[in-house]
Design an enzyme around this catalytic site. Structure first.
Site, mmCIF file in Angstrom:
data_model
loop_
_atom_site.group_PDB
_atom_site.id
_atom_site.type_symbol
_atom_site.label_atom_id
_atom_site.label_comp_id
_atom_site.label_asym_id
_atom_site.label_seq_id
_atom_site.Cartn_x
_atom_site.Cartn_y
_atom_site.Cartn_z
ATOM 1 N N GLY A 172 -1.715 31.595 -5.206
ATOM 2 C CA GLY A 172 -2.828 32.435 -5.622
ATOM 3 C C GLY A 172 -3.812 31.699 -6.499
ATOM 4 N N CYS A 173 -3.704 31.925 -7.791
ATOM 5 C CA CYS A 173 -4.689 31.385 -8.734
ATOM 6 C C CYS A 173 -4.665 29.868 -8.826
ATOM 7 C CB CYS A 173 -4.505 32.029 -10.106
ATOM 8 S SG CYS A 173 -4.861 33.807 -10.071
#
Length: 188
Positions: free
Chosen positions: A124-125
């Site tokens: 994700g991030c």
């Protein structure tokens, strides 16, 4: 850069699990080296307004992210990698550390051309920040023992993909060995 090492992402009952605790432990061993070498250090955290007025499409897919407010215990940094005075704290509302933040300008100010990346989640991030880092023409290195995800499958798949297209993959030990502290270079 340490991405989103906050209590909520370290807690399997909220956003965590998988190998995130291991990534935090490895990052906690690396951070004193970075500080001793006076490397610029940045930390990110997702932060939304208490009333959710600044939440957007990112929270439509993951509405529980709206719990990450400025004062929520879930959005506070994990003690083992807590920022110290002089380290940059990036408050973000999207996956990437770059999107809608002052991070790129801060990196330019500090003459950074190589970005070492630790954090969560790998799929994700971390990934979003890595793609944006290389898009800003930074040599990007993902520290494989310092990134984690809720599940090992997405973690490994995203490491493979980032290594193919966006970043070099090194362990924290390999990265430290590859860098030479200022003043210790050969002067022939």
């Amino acid at each position: 850069m340490l991405v989103d090492f906050v209590n909520g992402f370290n807690d399997p009952d909220h956003f965590g699990g998988g190998n995130i605790a291991d990534a935090i432990a490895a990052s906690a061993r690396l951070l004193p080296v970075a500080r001793a070498r006076k490397w610029p250090v940045a930390h990110t955290r997702v932060v939304y307004a208490d009333d959710g007025s600044d939440a957007g499409a990112f929270t439509m897919k993951a509405p529980s992210l709206r719990k990450l407010t400025e004062t929520s215990p879930l959005s506070q940094f994990v003690d083992a990698v807590r920022p110290v005075e002089g380290e940059f704290i990036i408050r973000k509302r999207q996956a990437s550390a770059f999107f809608g933040t002052e991070f790129a300008g801060w990196l330019t100010w500090h003459h950074v051309d190589t970005l070492l990346v630790a954090g969560c989640t790998t799929s994700g991030c971390v990934r979003a920040s890595v793609v944006d880092a290389v898009s800003h023409n930074l040599r990007t290195v993902v520290l494989t023992d310092c990134v984690g995800d809720r599940a090992i499958g997405p973690h490994e798949a995203n490491l493979f993909d980032m290594g193919q297209k966006y970043a070099d993959l090194l362990t924290s030990e390999e990265a430290v060995a590859a860098t030479v502290p200022a003043g210790e270079q050969d002067h022939d």
